[in-house]
Scaffold this motif. Structure first.
Motif, PDB file in Angstrom:
ATOM      1  N   ASP A 471       1.725   6.464   8.042  1.00  0.00           N
ATOM      2  CA  ASP A 471       0.348   6.829   7.806  1.00  0.00           C
ATOM      3  C   ASP A 471       0.404   7.609   6.380  1.00  0.00           C
ATOM      4  O   ASP A 471      -0.620   7.888   5.821  1.00  0.00           O
ATOM      5  CB  ASP A 471      -0.358   7.552   8.765  1.00  0.00           C
ATOM      6  CG  ASP A 471      -0.502   6.922   9.897  1.00  0.00           C
ATOM      7  OD1 ASP A 471      -0.662   5.816  10.008  1.00  0.00           O
ATOM      8  OD2 ASP A 471      -0.148   7.563  11.127  1.00  0.00           O
ATOM      9  N   VAL A 473       0.946   8.033   2.767  1.00  0.00           N
ATOM     10  CA  VAL A 473       0.811   6.945   1.593  1.00  0.00           C
ATOM     11  C   VAL A 473       0.600   7.747   0.140  1.00  0.00           C
ATOM     12  O   VAL A 473      -0.064   8.739   0.031  1.00  0.00           O
ATOM     13  CB  VAL A 473      -0.233   6.078   1.546  1.00  0.00           C
ATOM     14  CG1 VAL A 473       0.199   4.907   2.816  1.00  0.00           C
ATOM     15  CG2 VAL A 473      -1.660   6.548   1.877  1.00  0.00           C
ATOM     16  N   MET A 475      -1.605   7.760  -3.078  1.00  0.00           N
ATOM     17  CA  MET A 475      -2.893   6.963  -3.208  1.00  0.00           C
ATOM     18  C   MET A 475      -3.301   7.657  -4.587  1.00  0.00           C
ATOM     19  O   MET A 475      -2.870   8.392  -5.127  1.00  0.00           O
ATOM     20  CB  MET A 475      -3.813   7.391  -2.197  1.00  0.00           C
ATOM     21  CG  MET A 475      -4.018   8.919  -1.907  1.00  0.00           C
ATOM     22  SD  MET A 475      -4.824   9.308  -0.401  1.00  0.00           S
ATOM     23  CE  MET A 475      -3.654   9.471   0.712  1.00  0.00           C
ATOM     24  N   ARG A 484      -0.420  12.370  -2.573  1.00  0.00           N
ATOM     25  CA  ARG A 484       0.268  11.865  -1.141  1.00  0.00           C
ATOM     26  C   ARG A 484      -0.428  12.231  -0.210  1.00  0.00           C
ATOM     27  O   ARG A 484      -0.796  13.670  -0.162  1.00  0.00           O
ATOM     28  CB  ARG A 484       1.969  12.362  -1.128  1.00  0.00           C
ATOM     29  CG  ARG A 484       2.589  11.803  -0.295  1.00  0.00           C
ATOM     30  CD  ARG A 484       3.976  12.077  -0.127  1.00  0.00           C
ATOM     31  NE  ARG A 484       4.714  11.561  -1.526  1.00  0.00           N
ATOM     32  CZ  ARG A 484       5.348  10.374  -1.561  1.00  0.00           C
ATOM     33  NH1 ARG A 484       5.186   9.485  -0.571  1.00  0.00           N
ATOM     34  NH2 ARG A 484       5.765  10.030  -2.688  1.00  0.00           N
ATOM     35  N   ARG A 487      -3.111   8.171   5.172  1.00  0.00           N
ATOM     36  CA  ARG A 487      -4.329   7.191   5.256  1.00  0.00           C
ATOM     37  C   ARG A 487      -5.258   7.252   6.251  1.00  0.00           C
ATOM     38  O   ARG A 487      -5.135   7.369   7.229  1.00  0.00           O
ATOM     39  CB  ARG A 487      -3.489   5.678   5.345  1.00  0.00           C
ATOM     40  CG  ARG A 487      -4.175   4.668   4.960  1.00  0.00           C
ATOM     41  CD  ARG A 487      -3.690   3.313   5.675  1.00  0.00           C
ATOM     42  NE  ARG A 487      -2.497   3.230   6.155  1.00  0.00           N
ATOM     43  CZ  ARG A 487      -1.378   2.641   5.298  1.00  0.00           C
ATOM     44  NH1 ARG A 487      -1.809   1.915   4.113  1.00  0.00           N
ATOM     45  NH2 ARG A 487      -0.113   2.767   5.576  1.00  0.00           N
ATOM     46  N   THR A 488      -6.539   7.263   5.567  1.00  0.00           N
ATOM     47  CA  THR A 488      -7.700   7.431   6.575  1.00  0.00           C
ATOM     48  C   THR A 488      -8.761   6.499   5.948  1.00  0.00           C
ATOM     49  O   THR A 488      -8.447   5.775   5.106  1.00  0.00           O
ATOM     50  CB  THR A 488      -8.411   8.685   6.456  1.00  0.00           C
ATOM     51  OG1 THR A 488      -8.873   9.201   5.070  1.00  0.00           O
ATOM     52  CG2 THR A 488      -7.368   9.946   6.903  1.00  0.00           C
ATOM     53  N   GLN A 491      -9.885   6.261   2.346  1.00  0.00           N
ATOM     54  CA  GLN A 491      -9.326   5.452   1.168  1.00  0.00           C
ATOM     55  C   GLN A 491      -9.863   4.004   1.265  1.00  0.00           C
ATOM     56  O   GLN A 491      -9.912   3.354   0.350  1.00  0.00           O
ATOM     57  CB  GLN A 491      -7.557   5.341   1.276  1.00  0.00           C
ATOM     58  CG  GLN A 491      -7.047   6.789   0.739  1.00  0.00           C
ATOM     59  CD  GLN A 491      -7.076   7.493   1.881  1.00  0.00           C
ATOM     60  OE1 GLN A 491      -6.704   7.384   3.050  1.00  0.00           O
ATOM     61  NE2 GLN A 491      -7.328   8.831   1.329  1.00  0.00           N
ATOM     62  N   SER A 492      -9.955   3.323   2.298  1.00  0.00           N
ATOM     63  CA  SER A 492     -10.488   2.020   2.303  1.00  0.00           C
ATOM     64  C   SER A 492     -11.719   1.801   2.048  1.00  0.00           C
ATOM     65  O   SER A 492     -12.070   1.191   0.933  1.00  0.00           O
ATOM     66  CB  SER A 492     -10.247   1.367   3.634  1.00  0.00           C
ATOM     67  OG  SER A 492     -10.483   2.242   4.810  1.00  0.00           O
ATOM     68  N   LYS A 495     -11.626   2.266  -1.937  1.00  0.00           N
ATOM     69  CA  LYS A 495     -11.319   1.011  -2.630  1.00  0.00           C
ATOM     70  C   LYS A 495     -12.309  -0.085  -2.703  1.00  0.00           C
ATOM     71  O   LYS A 495     -12.465  -0.824  -3.447  1.00  0.00           O
ATOM     72  CB  LYS A 495      -9.657   0.488  -1.650  1.00  0.00           C
ATOM     73  CG  LYS A 495      -8.464   0.768  -2.234  1.00  0.00           C
ATOM     74  CD  LYS A 495      -7.522   0.117  -1.437  1.00  0.00           C
ATOM     75  CE  LYS A 495      -6.123   0.808  -1.727  1.00  0.00           C
ATOM     76  NZ  LYS A 495      -5.184   0.524  -0.727  1.00  0.00           N
TER      77      LYS A 495
END
Ligand SMILES: Cc1cc2nc3c(=O)[nH]c(=O)nc-3n(C[C@H](O)[C@H](O)[C@H](O)COP(=O)(O)O)c2cc1C
Length: 504
Positions: A471, A473, A475, A484, A487-488, A491-492, A495
């Motif tokens: 998890d 990453v 980014m 660093r 990931r939650t 972030q998506s 994006k």
């Protein structure tokens, strides 16, 4: 020489340090007839505190007493006091200066020992109905006229002797070494009895098994610095607790306008404008609270990003509020010595290359006749923003192990100030590995986030605690730099949609 040096069983021995590792030192003190001192600070809720106190109460033997250290308690006083009463705690320890939230303590029907350092505090404590004082050994004599029993704090055997000779009824050895030095053999052997060899080793080790760290005139029990973490991840709770254990705790100076104490202009619930985002008054409150929690141990410093607006004003405010160290990265802190002037404050830049260190040393030497008191080399495994491009972050040439030799060589050109390594330091083995490579210590960030003392929101802590290796990453952070983190869903979402503008 005072009789207590020869095993006087009636001498109260108050637990004065926390045990390393899994050793249950509270229970060991109680079994030995000592006075155990668990800390409320270490318990996230009153239910768990009550369970723990009840478990400990079952271990009390002969002269032993179960106390409860309320220093550092941040609220929930009623629940804590109820837990203490129900578990049959024999005494409470607190400071003379009580916050409004702690006032209800004064009505509780449990003897209270008050930690005092001077006559004013002693007067206040007595007026508040204290049953006993806990005081530095060299103050015992002058506090005797209050007529209250006094327990002497002893950092070394001379102080233990001084306190007892001045009439203290017991003492608080602040390190396990004193168990032997003060020759209280019966208590010491009772304490060791039943611990087993491994635990005895653990107990005797206490602080000092790792090399100490010296930065300027700060003498630290462990070579560990807790990295400054914004916004609001390292404030008084975390920095104060880390310092109290003899390490460096760093308060973050960024976004102090979000601190509950900040009384600044807000818009849509958020600080409005530079002075509202980083108000010196809030930093002052945070820093002083952290120093209070540290109780004179370790060191409390401030992390101030070079890139923040109002950098100079923030540095000056930190110095005025008693910072013992200023740590600055995210740019080169080339004018830092100018802002600090003659104040006795350790200056510690964060760098990601030998070249950056060279530029800083050259400038500081030439313009201010000063060198860094230590330097942090932060590699690309660190949590948060990176001082590297996304490509460098995954290039083996830029691992902290590979960068360290050149930074050490650069340091050697200028002096012998300590080099601390940051980024991916997780446990004792990591610390020893980097020290074997020539570092004098480490700066750690992520490892502290899951602690109760950390000032971050519990959801943030939970996210870190639940994260698996996959998890984590690299980014683009909300300000557009490589970072660093875990990931939650954020972030998506970032994006998929353009990031919100930061304009007012
Ligand atoms: C959540 C978070 C916030 C951080 N904020 C800052 C900061 O404001 N200023 C700074 O110089 N470093 C900041 N750092 C870096 C830490 O001070 C420290 O150097 C780093 O976390 C060390 O790496 P580790 O997390 O692998 O231990 C932050 C790190 C984290 C995890």
């Amino acid at each position: 020489m005072a009789e207590f040096l020869f095993a006087d069983d009636s001498t109260a021995v108050l637990q004065g340090w926390q045990a390393p590792g899994a050793l249950d030192l509270n229970a060991a003190f109680l079994r030995a007839g000592g006075w155990a001192l668990p800390r409320t600070e270490a318990f996230p809720d009153a239910t768990r505190l009550k369970e723990r106190l009840q478990e400990l109460a079952a271990s009390v033997r002969s002269n032993g007493k179960l106390g409860l250290d309320l220093r550092g308690l941040r609220g929930g006083t009623e629940g804590v006091l109820a837990a203490a009463r129900e578990a049959g705690v024999a005494f409470l320890l607190h400071t003379a200066d009580l916050s409004p939230a702690m006032q209800s303590l004064l009505g509780v029907n449990v003897p209270r020992m008050v930690a005092v350092e001077n006559e004013d505090e002693a007067n206040l404590a007595r007026a508040q109905g204290a049953s006993a004082f806990l005081a530095p050994a060299d103050k015992v004599q002058s506090l005797n006229h209050h007529g209250l029993p006094i327990l002497a704090i002893a950092e070394n055997s001379a102080q233990a002797r001084q306190g007892m000779e001045a009439g203290a009824f017991g003492f608080q050895p602040r390190s396990p070494a004193l168990l032997d030095e003060t020759s209280i053999p019966e208590f010491t052997s009772r304490l060791m009895y039943g611990l087993g060899e491994a635990n005895e080793m653990l107990l005797r080790k206490g602080p000092g098994t790792m090399p100490r760290l010296r930065i300027r005139n700060l003498d630290l029990s462990y070579p560990i610095q807790q990295g400054g973490m914004g916004v609001g991840v390292s404030w008084e709770g975390l920095a104060g607790a880390v310092a109290r254990e003899g390490c460096v705790g760093l308060v973050s100076a960024i976004g102090t306008g979000y601190h509950p104490s900040a009384r600044t202009a807000r818009r849509f619930g958020r600080p409005d404008g530079t002075m509202s985002l980083n108000p010196p008054a809030a930093l002052d409150t945070i820093l002083r609270a952290a120093l209070e929690r540290a109780e004179g141990h370790g060191a409390v410093g401030v992390n101030i990003l070079c890139a923040i607006e109002g950098y100079e004003a923030t540095v000056r405010a930190a110095v005025a509020s008693g910072a013992q160290m200023i740590v600055s990265g995210a740019g080169l802190p080339l004018a830092l010595p100018d802002y600090v002037g003659d104040a006795d404050v350790a200056l510690v830049p964060i760098v990601s290359s030998a070249r950056a260190l060279s530029v800083i040393c050259k400038q500081w030497q030439r313009k201010y006749n000063r060198l860094p008191d230590a330097v942090v080399l932060e590699g690309p495994e660190s949590g948060g923003h990176q001082g590297f491009s996304p490509e460098q972050c995954v290039d083996p040439a830029f691992t902290v192990e590979n960068l360290l030799p050149s930074v050490l060589a650069e340091r050697d050109k200028w002096g012998d100030f300590p080099v601390l390594v940051a980024g991916g330091v997780w446990d004792r083995a990591d610390i020893l590995r980097f020290m074997a490579l020539g570092a004098s210590g480490v700066q750690m960030g992520t490892r502290f986030i899951g602690t109760f003392e950390c000032d971050a929101h519990s959801n943030f802590k939970e996210t870190i605690l639940k994260a698996e290796a996959d998890d984590i990453v690299l980014m683009k952070s909300p300000v557009g730099m490589p970072a660093r983190g875990v990931r939650t869903a954020l972030q998506s979402r970032m994006k998929q949609a353009p990031r919100p503008r930061f304009a007012a």
